[in-house]
Design an enzyme around this catalytic site. Sequence first.
Site, PDB file in Angstrom:
ATOM      1  N   ASP A  96      -2.313   2.302  -4.506  1.00 39.52           N
ATOM      2  CA  ASP A  96      -3.526   2.719  -3.801  1.00 39.52           C
ATOM      3  C   ASP A  96      -4.651   1.715  -4.035  1.00 39.52           C
ATOM      4  O   ASP A  96      -4.612   0.916  -4.970  1.00 39.52           O
ATOM      5  CB  ASP A  96      -3.969   4.104  -4.286  1.00 39.52           C
ATOM      6  CG  ASP A  96      -2.962   5.192  -3.916  1.00 39.52           C
ATOM      7  OD1 ASP A  96      -2.284   5.028  -2.892  1.00 39.52           O
ATOM      8  OD2 ASP A  96      -2.852   6.178  -4.668  1.00 39.52           O
TER       9      ASP A  96
ATOM     10  N   HIS B   4       0.825  -1.212   0.000  1.00 36.35           N
ATOM     11  CA  HIS B   4       0.000   0.000   0.000  1.00 36.35           C
ATOM     12  C   HIS B   4       0.863   1.267   0.000  1.00 36.35           C
ATOM     13  O   HIS B   4       0.342   2.381  -0.220  1.00 36.35           O
ATOM     14  CB  HIS B   4      -0.921  -0.006   1.222  1.00 36.35           C
ATOM     15  CG  HIS B   4      -2.221   0.692   1.009  1.00 36.35           C
ATOM     16  ND1 HIS B   4      -2.466   1.516  -0.060  1.00 36.35           N
ATOM     17  CD2 HIS B   4      -3.371   0.696   1.752  1.00 36.35           C
ATOM     18  CE1 HIS B   4      -3.691   1.998   0.014  1.00 36.35           C
ATOM     19  NE2 HIS B   4      -4.267   1.518   1.111  1.00 36.35           N
TER      20      HIS B   4
END
Length: 407
Positions: free
Chosen positions: A382, A378
């Site tokens: 995204d 992450h």
Amino acid sequence: MSTEVMVPTLGESISEATLGEWLKKPGDAVKADEAVASLETDKVSVEVNAPVAGVMGQQSVKVGDTVSVGATIGSIEAGDGAPAKVAEPAPRAEAPVQPTADSPPREQPHADALPQTLSPSVRRLVLEKHVDPSTIKGSGKDGRLTKDDVLAAASSGAKPTPPSSPVPAPSPTGDRREERVRMTRLRQTIATRLKDAQNTAALLTTFNDVDMTAVMGARARYKELFETKHGVRLGFMGFFVKAAVMALKDVPNVNASIDGDEIVYRDYADISVAVSAPGGLVVPVIRDAQALSVAAIERTIGEFGAKARAGTLTMDEMKGGTFTISNGGVFGSLMSTPIINPPQSAVLGLHRIEDRAVVRDGQVVVRPMMYLALSYDHRLIDGREAVTFLVAVKNAIEDPTRILIDL
């Protein structure tokens, strides 16, 4: 006159290995270039071959010891090749049992109490495959079991040894056994890398499902013609690799990696494909998958699978990779959260296909469905990009024409 047996070059940046198994005993006849020992590196097994013909001499390294490149591990003595009789290693000492008139005879030990004459690598394989070694005829020296013997017995449906079935107690007090087996170098490396990935990356997994009707229909229609023309079976992985390559073009962050404070983007796709091997999971790489046809991809995967089972994958074949596809469905997995393979930033998990009720055009129908899972870092990818990638893969699989016209 004796000739030293030395540890060969193991590959780029690899300086040591673990002695996994002696394939010859002292006194055994040895041919030139015949394998006398097996070494385990971080990723592959490497055989040590005899430099000359003769008789196996002193073995200066024990199974499980760490050895360096160029180190001497044994010797080959001059001779006519007549094997010398060597005493078998003594079995592990067990607690003495006092026989009584009513004591039942000791039964054949189960897989968790294997005889000590099995080599460590064969012992591990017997435990993994849950086969009874007493029912397998060995093809090795003096009838000794080899890895190939165990694999052949497992694939032929040899009666498994239930690991949890009770063993009659040989004495009124009963016996409870444990066995400690040293982790292979490959398993140690897998454990370290997976934990490092969890400690370093901000891991998150996004799920979707895909209707496999179109791909299964195409495979059913063309599999015989495909195999006749290309000499390889048409599987599902070729479709998924092509679909992933297309999605990576649309979402380049999924094919990128973090290097310090920089992001490395790539205009090529080297797809790592997780393959099960006797010693653990290995991940060979399909180079430049964006330029390969489905047939070329299937052929490459088939070759990797054969090499993994034979333990002949090379370091170069597993080095690199920009994105990984792992198919847990072949083992029956319904859903999972795969862990990325650093320095890669994402991994696509495939799962088993099963019929489920879904709604199509307002009607409840039965379709062959598969869950897809994308685990990703992450820090770089995204949630919107992860979902976009999965939807692109889903669209390509549900409408394979998109793969042909790159849509």
